[in-house]
Design an enzyme around this catalytic site. Structure first.
Site, PDB file in Angstrom:
ATOM      1  N   GLU A   1      29.746 -44.628  -1.833  1.00 15.98           N
ATOM      2  CA  GLU A   1      30.843 -44.511  -2.799  1.00 15.98           C
ATOM      3  C   GLU A   1      32.166 -44.930  -2.165  1.00 15.98           C
ATOM      4  OE1 GLU A   1      28.102 -43.982  -5.137  1.00 15.98           O
ATOM      5  OE2 GLU A   1      27.965 -42.739  -3.369  1.00 15.98           O
TER       6      GLU A   1
ATOM      7  N   SER B   1      25.248 -48.783  -0.563  1.00 20.49           N
ATOM      8  CA  SER B   1      25.159 -47.816  -1.661  1.00 20.49           C
ATOM      9  C   SER B   1      26.178 -46.685  -1.514  1.00 20.49           C
ATOM     10  CB  SER B   1      23.745 -47.239  -1.768  1.00 20.49           C
ATOM     11  OG  SER B   1      23.237 -46.828  -0.530  1.00 20.49           O
TER      12      SER B   1
ATOM     13  N   GLU C   1      17.852 -37.032  -3.248  1.00 21.17           N
ATOM     14  CA  GLU C   1      18.505 -38.320  -3.522  1.00 21.17           C
ATOM     15  C   GLU C   1      18.358 -38.549  -5.020  1.00 21.17           C
ATOM     16  OE1 GLU C   1      16.751 -41.599  -1.389  1.00 21.17           O
ATOM     17  OE2 GLU C   1      16.285 -40.358   0.343  1.00 21.17           O
TER      18      GLU C   1
ATOM     19  N   ILE D   1      24.318 -43.095  -0.683  1.00 15.99           N
ATOM     20  CA  ILE D   1      24.899 -42.358   0.425  1.00 15.99           C
ATOM     21  C   ILE D   1      26.395 -42.232   0.152  1.00 15.99           C
ATOM     22  CG2 ILE D   1      23.259 -42.955   2.285  1.00 15.99           C
ATOM     23  CD1 ILE D   1      24.804 -45.489   2.764  1.00 15.99           C
TER      24      ILE D   1
ATOM     25  N   ASN E   1      23.749 -37.817  -4.068  1.00 17.83           N
ATOM     26  CA  ASN E   1      23.674 -39.268  -4.217  1.00 17.83           C
ATOM     27  C   ASN E   1      23.571 -39.885  -2.823  1.00 17.83           C
ATOM     28  OD1 ASN E   1      24.314 -42.025  -4.664  1.00 17.83           O
ATOM     29  ND2 ASN E   1      25.642 -41.516  -6.384  1.00 17.83           N
TER      30      ASN E   1
END
Length: 984
Positions: free
Chosen positions: A580, A578, A489, A561, A559
């Site tokens: 994208e 979180s 992460e 999530i 990244n």
């Protein structure tokens, strides 16, 4: 010296779309025709139990699906429920009959015709039952299942809970939330890859002796075969390979082999195959492998497996796919991969839609988190060309005893079930470091059941564990010259898609929001501008340590999530933002940021460009404009008037300060250093909102009237020219008629608008889900909003044939692979920008015996002086005299501490200044100087940087180096890793 990790190939996908030979193996879709009762009732397993009042459903179906995104993860309902199904199996006399469940949550007790047939409890993996001797071959059968999805469920035999049944990350969608199939075979047959309960391993298909340039490899097919016929059999094992168009490209077989009654054997055949299309990132090329058992020339069993072939290697700190280095970049995604009001139980085409979006953002890897994803997502990644890191089951730490045995059991099941899926390149044994003994145990499971699959096995961290074949921490950078290390992460900040910036409705100032557990939560209440910028800042540090930047490199990271998730949260909503993309898979600006930065296998293509945000503001607004680009410079134009060149930072970010808003066209153009135009993008001011627009996104093979298929309908507020109005927040009213079930969408508001037929657009757009019933027909959807012209859309559902509770068409039938990126390029994926100069020895001002730890390629070891300025130096002796141009240092306190240092080459000062805080590494670049020694010297006391050490959700401090008492002293210098560079 241990051999370099082998590497080979790729594998299968399903044992789903099997070819049907008359009167032989048949695979039925067992999803239709179920009944559901929420609650516990007595005697529900009985054949004569009256279930007429129970709810009729089609699987997959979580009984608490209505709560997905309505309730926070820890509040999702639990309890005991019952599922029942009536079915008749045609031509089952003297046949083997198997039930295959892709998984349930959490535990189930299964009854067939009133008789208990078994229990499955781990809540993750697939399992099956042999019911051939229990079913009625001439009349209806009744299957009853009692499900308990309690958070504190304990395994009956051991009285132990399961580590991964966790309220932080494993959203509890209870019941039979995954697909079910029924298989009918002859008495001599190839087994199913269902180790739990059945203890069978199925088939194993792999390739070896790759010649990538020549497009050839030796394909090996192994099938576990059981003879329950009561007679000795002499069997020929035949393999036929068909390409993606169904054309036969190779048929080969093994000599006849005798298998005695009651015996289980593994039959194997192999052959060289030419003109292969190798599976690759964004190129989900799959073959159909037909494996047949032939007796006296007659086929008595035939199985078809979808798989792909690819070569892998994990060495030199890098991952290789088809002989080409690939920097890992993508997302750590919850294995539930869920949607509002449905949870994880979506049709396969919607899995493809979501997973392909990752590829379209130029991600090449999805790291599923904590538990194995369901087979549908695994196969989807095969089709869309998305590499997977597959976990088994864990939480946040190593365990012992029964809970460790449970983890090994799930890994065994998962490897056997998924070892033919080409997209899986990594087996993950833990979301936190595990012991060397434990990784060796997991490695032995891999070596037993998947020795030739070309997959690395490892865990989070594992930086100094030789048994691990890959590793990597979270939220900081690791580099290696050996096994690849990629971040599990690297960014987890949250931003609601509704929040463009502080100048757009609803005017969310970055960071505004409630505290999280009494602490500042501004990183979890960002707006879209801020989230996109943060993603650039975070990724750039990994990119600067990419392959081609020395001997020790970062292999990338993921990244957390991809899509907003119904799991633990830190921001103001009761779900995690979180992603994208949001939960309905509508992209945020961060999606396009990644699309620009990740466009390449290692080195980025120079044509990426994205203007962050929109261009609809109130008159008089002045704001910073941000452009994310891979060019060397970017010029901004407003209505064809240049606003100048942007200030470049963090590798990809170009800032234009205090731009005055004027309606029209905002255009960005990127250039090379020589002034060559590379890319151009523009934003246009939309007019006043005039009307609504509806667009259906649906199953490419047709919207099925099976009671489980869904259509995704997008609603937009548009101007008179049809342009989306990016600041619209209108409340939309929906009306629906026809054979459909409303599942709705998601928006900020009461209960997150789950299942509501009124919900607002956010940023001018939203989406809703409608689910089919088992009746085919026309579904009419209308959308209304005050002051806007309404919109309507009609979608047709197609009839699905179901007979006696069984359907022949499997859920993923007909879904096409994604081949957009094409085969693996043959050219190198990166250009060396610097070369490492080998360090032979080191002298130090203190602790001389530890000096070598500062360049040993182990980030869990370091050299530290005694805390006195006079001893705060270390001199490196190089392998040969070299023209030194840069030095990379990983210093203790890399996240929080700034050191005043000087660097000398053969005693000549080449750098004097302060280090910078970072996610790991500080690189000092200077005018090249020839020499044979490099000295690092502390000039004064280190000072605190701006970034404080944060906390993980479990309260653990984020890594900032190695804990040393000496580092708290004023004259402390501690180096974890140092590397010296020259120009290539």
């Amino acid at each position: 010296m241990k051999p370099k990790i082998l590497i080979s190939f790729l594998l299968l996908i399903p044992f789903l779309g099997w070819a049907q030979h008359p009167d032989l193996r048949k695979t039925y879709n067992f999803n239709p025709g179920w009944k559901l009762y929420v609650g516990n009732v007595t005697h529900a397993e009985a054949v004569d139990f009256d279930d007429n009042s129970w709810k009729s459903i089609t699987l997959p179906h979580a009984w608490n699906e209505d709560e997905a995104f309505k309730k926070s993860i820890d509040s999702l309902s639990t309890g005991i429920v019952w599922y029942r199904k009536r079915f008749t199996v045609p031509d089952a006399k003297d046949k083997k009959v198997f039930l295959e469940f892709e998984g349930i949550r959490q535990a189930g007790e299964f009854y067939l015709n009133g008789k208990f047939i078994g229990r499955h409890e781990n809540g993750v993996m697939a399992f099956g039952f042999d019911i051939g001797n229990l079913i009625h071959t001439d009349k209806e059968n009744i299957l009853a299942v009692k499900i308990d999805n309690a958070w504190n469920y304990k395994e009956k035999e051991t009285n132990s809970g399961y580590q991964w049944n966790d309220k932080n990350f494993n959203a509890n969608y209870g019941g039979i939330s995954k697909n079910v199939r029924l298989h009918v075979t002859g008495k001599t047959y190839q087994t199913l890859p269902l180790y739990s309960i059945l203890k069978t391993t199925g088939n194993y298909i792999y390739a070896k002796d790759f010649k990538i340039k020549e497009k050839s490899a030796v394909v090996v097919s192994e099938s576990q075969v059981k003879n329950e016929s009561g007679q000795t059999k002499s069997l020929v094992y035949e393999v036929e390979i068909k390409d993606a168009d169904g054309k036969s490209i190779k048929v080969f077989s093994a000599p006849a082999q005798v298998i005695n009654p009651g015996e289980t054997l593994v039959l194997t055949a192999e052959a060289l195959v030419n003109n292969l299309n190798f599976w690759s990132w964004g190129y989900g090329y799959l073959y159909s492998i037909h494996t047949r058992l032939k007796e006296n020339g007659t086929i008595i069993d035939e199985l078809t497996t979808k798989t792909g072939f690819r070569k892998t290697a994990f060495k030199n700190g890098m991952a290789y796919l088809n002989d080409r280095v690939l920097m890992m970049k993508g997302y750590a995604q919850r294995s539930s991969n869920e949607w509002p009001a449905i949870g994880l139980s979506v049709p396969p085409w919607l899995s493809d839609y979501s997973n392909r979006l990752m590829v379209e953002s130029n991600a090449n890897l999805v790291r599923w988190m904590h538990i194995t994803p369901w087979k549908q997502d695994v196969e989807s990644c095969d089709r869309v060309g998305l590499i997977q890191a597959m976990p088994a089951g864990d939480s946040e730490k190593d365990v012992t005893g029964t809970r460790w045995d449970q983890r090994k059991a799930v890994m065994t099941d998962a490897i056997i079930y998924n070892r033919n899926n080409p997209s899986i390149l990594f087996y993950e044994c833990g979301n936190e470091s595990i012991s060397a003994a434990h990784i060796q145990e997991m490695k032995e499971i891999r070596n037993l059941y998947d020795p030739f699959g070309g997959r690395a096995i490892g865990s989070r961290e594992m930086l100094d564990i030789p048994e691990a074949e890959y590793g990597g921490e979270m939220l900081y950078i690791n580099k290696s010259a050996g096994k690849p290390l990629w971040s599990m992460e690297y960014s987890r900040d949250e931003a609601l898609r509704k929040y463009w910036d502080e100048f757009s409705p609803p005017y969310h100032k970055n960071g505004a929001g409630p505290l999280y557990k009494g602490a500042d939560a501004s990183d979890y209440n960002r707006n879209q501008d801020s989230q996109a910028i943060e993603d650039v800042i975070r990724w750039n540090e990994y990119y600067e340590a990419r392959p081609g930047t020395g001997t020790r490199v970062s292999s990338g990271g993921v990244n957390i999530i991809f899509s907003d998730s119904n799991t633990h949260y830190r921001g103001e909503e009761n779900y995690r933002r979180s992603g994208e993309v949001d939960a309905m898979r509508i992209p945020k600006d961060a999606f396009f940021a990644h699309q620009v930065m990740w466009d390449g296998w290692v080195d980025v293509k120079k044509t990426g460009l994205h203007i962050v945000g929109h261009w609809n503001y109130k008159p008089g607004t002045r704001k910073n404009i941000y452009v994310i680009a891979t060019g060397d410079k970017v010029e901004l134009y407003l209505n064809n008037k240049s606003l100048g060149y942007g200030e470049k930072s963090d590798g990809f970010l170009f800032s234009f300060k205090n731009a005055d808003f004027k309606p029209g066209v905002l255009k960005a153009v990127s250039y090379s250093t020589k002034g060559t135009k590379l890319a151009e993008k523009q934003l246009q001011t939309a007019g006043e909102p005039v009307s609504l627009k509806l667009t259906a996104i649906k199953n490419p093979t047709g919207f099925k009237a099976d009671g489980a298929d869904v259509a995704l309908v997008q609603v937009e507020v548009v101007d008179r020219l049809g342009n989306r109005c990016p600041t619209a927040l209108n409340l939309i009213n929906f009306e629906i008629d026809g054979p459909a079930e409303w599942r709705g969408g998601l928006a900020q508001g009461p209960d997150n608008y789950i299942l509501a037929k009124k919900l607002p657009v956010e940023g001018g757009v939203n989406r809703v889900l409608i689910r089919s019933t088992t009746t085919a027909g026309t579904i009419n959807l209308k959308a209304f909003s005050d002051g806007l012209k309404p919109a309507s859309i009609a979608v047709e559902t197609l009839p699905v044939k179901v007979q006696n509770g069984l359907a022949m068409q499997l859920p993923a039938y007909g879904l096409a692979p994604n081949l957009d990126k094409g085969p693996t390029p043959s050219s190198p994926s990166y250009v060396d920008t610097r070369k490492s100069v080998k360090i032979i020895t080191a002298e130090a001002g203190a602790n001389q015996d530890k000096a070598n730890l500062s360049f040993d390629d182990n980030e869990l070891s370091d050299w530290v002086n005694d805390g006195k300025i006079a001893s705060a130096w270390i001199k490196y002796h190089l392998e040969k005299e070299s023209t030194v141009s840069a030095v990379s240092l990983k210093l203790n306190g890399f996240r929080t501490k700034i050191y005043p240092i000087q660097i000398l080459v053969d005693g000549v000062t080449v750098f004097k200044g302060n280090t910078k805080t970072s996610l790991g590494y500080f690189v000092a670049e200077f005018k090249p100087v020839k020499g044979k020694t490099v000295t690092i010297q502390l000039l004064g006391s280190g000072t605190s940087g701006q970034e404080a050490i944060g906390l993980e959700v479990n309260g653990k401090k984020l890594d900032d180096g190695i804990e040393r008492a000496e580092t708290k002293l004023k004259g402390a210098l501690s180096i974890i890793e140092a590397e010296v560079y020259t120009k290539p």
